[in-house]
Motif scaffolding. Sequence first.
Motif, PDB file in Angstrom:
ATOM      1  N   MET A 162      26.404  15.467 -15.664  1.00  0.00           N
ATOM      2  CA  MET A 162      25.479  16.577 -15.926  1.00  0.00           C
ATOM      3  C   MET A 162      24.159  16.283 -15.235  1.00  0.00           C
ATOM      4  SD  MET A 162      26.634  19.055 -17.848  1.00  0.00           S
ATOM      5  CE  MET A 162      25.122  19.748 -18.419  1.00  0.00           C
ATOM      6  N   PRO A 163      23.604  17.261 -14.525  1.00  0.00           N
ATOM      7  CA  PRO A 163      22.292  17.036 -13.917  1.00  0.00           C
ATOM      8  C   PRO A 163      21.212  17.011 -14.999  1.00  0.00           C
ATOM      9  CG  PRO A 163      23.012  19.291 -13.581  1.00  0.00           C
ATOM     10  CD  PRO A 163      24.140  18.566 -14.238  1.00  0.00           C
ATOM     11  N   PRO A 164      20.074  16.371 -14.735  1.00  0.00           N
ATOM     12  CA  PRO A 164      18.993  16.364 -15.726  1.00  0.00           C
ATOM     13  C   PRO A 164      18.422  17.771 -15.915  1.00  0.00           C
ATOM     14  CG  PRO A 164      18.291  15.333 -13.675  1.00  0.00           C
ATOM     15  CD  PRO A 164      19.750  15.648 -13.520  1.00  0.00           C
ATOM     16  N   THR A 165      18.017  18.087 -17.144  1.00  0.00           N
ATOM     17  CA  THR A 165      17.446  19.403 -17.452  1.00  0.00           C
ATOM     18  C   THR A 165      16.178  19.237 -18.269  1.00  0.00           C
ATOM     19  OG1 THR A 165      18.661  19.649 -19.518  1.00  0.00           O
ATOM     20  CG2 THR A 165      19.750  20.465 -17.532  1.00  0.00           C
ATOM     21  N   SER A 166      15.379  20.296 -18.338  1.00  0.00           N
ATOM     22  CA  SER A 166      14.153  20.290 -19.143  1.00  0.00           C
ATOM     23  C   SER A 166      14.397  20.894 -20.520  1.00  0.00           C
ATOM     24  CB  SER A 166      13.053  21.070 -18.420  1.00  0.00           C
ATOM     25  OG  SER A 166      13.433  22.429 -18.293  1.00  0.00           O
ATOM     26  N   PHE A 167      15.642  21.155 -20.861  1.00  0.00           N
ATOM     27  CA  PHE A 167      15.980  21.762 -22.151  1.00  0.00           C
ATOM     28  C   PHE A 167      17.165  21.006 -22.745  1.00  0.00           C
ATOM     29  CE2 PHE A 167      17.748  24.167 -18.623  1.00  0.00           C
ATOM     30  CZ  PHE A 167      19.106  24.086 -18.872  1.00  0.00           C
ATOM     31  N   PRO A 168      17.372  21.153 -24.072  1.00  0.00           N
ATOM     32  CA  PRO A 168      18.482  20.432 -24.698  1.00  0.00           C
ATOM     33  C   PRO A 168      19.854  20.927 -24.241  1.00  0.00           C
ATOM     34  CG  PRO A 168      17.159  21.607 -26.351  1.00  0.00           C
ATOM     35  CD  PRO A 168      16.574  21.903 -25.019  1.00  0.00           C
ATOM     36  N   VAL A 169      20.735  19.987 -24.011  1.00  0.00           N
ATOM     37  CA  VAL A 169      22.107  20.306 -23.620  1.00  0.00           C
ATOM     38  C   VAL A 169      23.049  19.590 -24.579  1.00  0.00           C
ATOM     39  CG1 VAL A 169      23.884  20.104 -21.839  1.00  0.00           C
ATOM     40  CG2 VAL A 169      21.515  20.561 -21.186  1.00  0.00           C
ATOM     41  N   THR A 170      23.947  20.345 -25.173  1.00  0.00           N
ATOM     42  CA  THR A 170      25.000  19.778 -26.010  1.00  0.00           C
ATOM     43  C   THR A 170      26.286  19.849 -25.217  1.00  0.00           C
ATOM     44  OG1 THR A 170      23.913  20.550 -28.026  1.00  0.00           O
ATOM     45  CG2 THR A 170      26.251  19.977 -28.192  1.00  0.00           C
ATOM     46  N   ARG A 171      26.943  18.741 -25.083  1.00  0.00           N
ATOM     47  CA  ARG A 171      28.186  18.701 -24.316  1.00  0.00           C
ATOM     48  C   ARG A 171      29.365  18.647 -25.272  1.00  0.00           C
ATOM     49  NH1 ARG A 171      29.285  15.601 -18.945  1.00  0.00           N
ATOM     50  NH2 ARG A 171      31.126  16.762 -18.380  1.00  0.00           N
ATOM     51  N   VAL A 172      30.282  19.575 -25.148  1.00  0.00           N
ATOM     52  CA  VAL A 172      31.458  19.637 -25.998  1.00  0.00           C
ATOM     53  C   VAL A 172      32.674  19.381 -25.128  1.00  0.00           C
ATOM     54  CG1 VAL A 172      32.861  21.124 -27.470  1.00  0.00           C
ATOM     55  CG2 VAL A 172      30.374  21.338 -27.510  1.00  0.00           C
ATOM     56  N   GLU A 173      33.479  18.432 -25.534  1.00  0.00           N
ATOM     57  CA  GLU A 173      34.720  18.209 -24.801  1.00  0.00           C
ATOM     58  C   GLU A 173      35.752  19.192 -25.311  1.00  0.00           C
ATOM     59  OE1 GLU A 173      38.169  14.917 -24.276  1.00  0.00           O
ATOM     60  OE2 GLU A 173      36.141  14.200 -24.658  1.00  0.00           O
ATOM     61  N   ALA A 174      36.074  20.146 -24.489  1.00  0.00           N
ATOM     62  CA  ALA A 174      37.071  21.150 -24.868  1.00  0.00           C
ATOM     63  C   ALA A 174      38.443  20.505 -24.908  1.00  0.00           C
ATOM     64  CB  ALA A 174      37.057  22.304 -23.870  1.00  0.00           C
ATOM     65  N   THR A 175      39.292  21.074 -25.705  1.00  0.00           N
ATOM     66  CA  THR A 175      40.662  20.592 -25.798  1.00  0.00           C
ATOM     67  C   THR A 175      41.361  20.790 -24.461  1.00  0.00           C
ATOM     68  OG1 THR A 175      40.665  21.288 -28.098  1.00  0.00           O
ATOM     69  CG2 THR A 175      42.795  20.810 -27.107  1.00  0.00           C
ATOM     70  N   ARG A 176      41.918  19.748 -23.931  1.00  0.00           N
ATOM     71  CA  ARG A 176      42.620  19.870 -22.648  1.00  0.00           C
ATOM     72  C   ARG A 176      43.922  20.628 -22.840  1.00  0.00           C
ATOM     73  NH1 ARG A 176      41.070  15.970 -18.370  1.00  0.00           N
ATOM     74  NH2 ARG A 176      39.173  15.042 -19.119  1.00  0.00           N
ATOM     75  N   ARG A 177      44.171  21.536 -21.915  1.00  0.00           N
ATOM     76  CA  ARG A 177      45.379  22.364 -21.980  1.00  0.00           C
ATOM     77  C   ARG A 177      46.083  22.324 -20.638  1.00  0.00           C
ATOM     78  NH1 ARG A 177      41.079  24.689 -24.447  1.00  0.00           N
ATOM     79  NH2 ARG A 177      41.321  25.043 -26.661  1.00  0.00           N
ATOM     80  N   SER A 178      47.280  22.823 -20.613  1.00  0.00           N
ATOM     81  CA  SER A 178      48.023  22.819 -19.350  1.00  0.00           C
ATOM     82  C   SER A 178      47.394  23.763 -18.330  1.00  0.00           C
ATOM     83  CB  SER A 178      49.483  23.195 -19.592  1.00  0.00           C
ATOM     84  OG  SER A 178      49.563  24.486 -20.170  1.00  0.00           O
ATOM     85  N   HIS A 179      46.658  24.767 -18.789  1.00  0.00           N
ATOM     86  CA  HIS A 179      45.931  25.662 -17.892  1.00  0.00           C
ATOM     87  C   HIS A 179      44.589  26.014 -18.547  1.00  0.00           C
ATOM     88  CE1 HIS A 179      47.993  28.321 -20.684  1.00  0.00           C
ATOM     89  NE2 HIS A 179      47.042  29.201 -20.458  1.00  0.00           N
ATOM     90  N   PHE A 180      43.581  26.326 -17.751  1.00  0.00           N
ATOM     91  CA  PHE A 180      42.247  26.640 -18.247  1.00  0.00           C
ATOM     92  C   PHE A 180      42.262  27.965 -19.007  1.00  0.00           C
ATOM     93  CE2 PHE A 180      37.982  28.518 -17.549  1.00  0.00           C
ATOM     94  CZ  PHE A 180      37.239  27.569 -18.216  1.00  0.00           C
ATOM     95  N   SER A 181      41.708  27.971 -20.196  1.00  0.00           N
ATOM     96  CA  SER A 181      41.616  29.176 -21.009  1.00  0.00           C
ATOM     97  C   SER A 181      40.160  29.410 -21.369  1.00  0.00           C
ATOM     98  CB  SER A 181      42.447  29.014 -22.280  1.00  0.00           C
ATOM     99  OG  SER A 181      42.162  30.062 -23.190  1.00  0.00           O
ATOM    100  N   VAL A 182      39.542  30.438 -20.777  1.00  0.00           N
ATOM    101  CA  VAL A 182      38.135  30.718 -21.022  1.00  0.00           C
ATOM    102  C   VAL A 182      37.875  30.985 -22.499  1.00  0.00           C
ATOM    103  CG1 VAL A 182      36.224  32.293 -20.533  1.00  0.00           C
ATOM    104  CG2 VAL A 182      37.746  31.604 -18.702  1.00  0.00           C
ATOM    105  N   ALA A 183      38.703  31.783 -23.136  1.00  0.00           N
ATOM    106  CA  ALA A 183      38.485  32.141 -24.545  1.00  0.00           C
ATOM    107  C   ALA A 183      38.537  30.911 -25.446  1.00  0.00           C
ATOM    108  CB  ALA A 183      39.513  33.172 -24.994  1.00  0.00           C
TER     109      ALA A 183
END
Length: 84
Positions: A47-68
């Motif tokens: 993640m690049p540095p930012t001037s605002f708070p960033v929360t990083r969530v590790e999404a559940t890995r799936r066989s294909h990317f699901s936006v929803a």
Amino acid sequence: MSTAPRVSVVCPTHRPRGLLMLIHALERQVFKDFELVVSDECRDRAMPPTSFPVTRVEATRRSHFSVARTYNDGLCAARGDIVV
């Protein structure tokens, strides 16, 4: 104990270029009472540095990317009164 931000910006991401564009746009905002919640299937991505708070969530890995589903993972971590 920190207070919750007014707005949570939830970003399901699969492509780093789109995330970088969003970060640059958020850096230029006048309104600063927000957090960025990044829901990403790639835990090794830097993640690049930012001037605002960033929360990083590790999404559940799936066989294909699901936006929803990835967005829902980010929603669970959002702390703001307003979520976009």
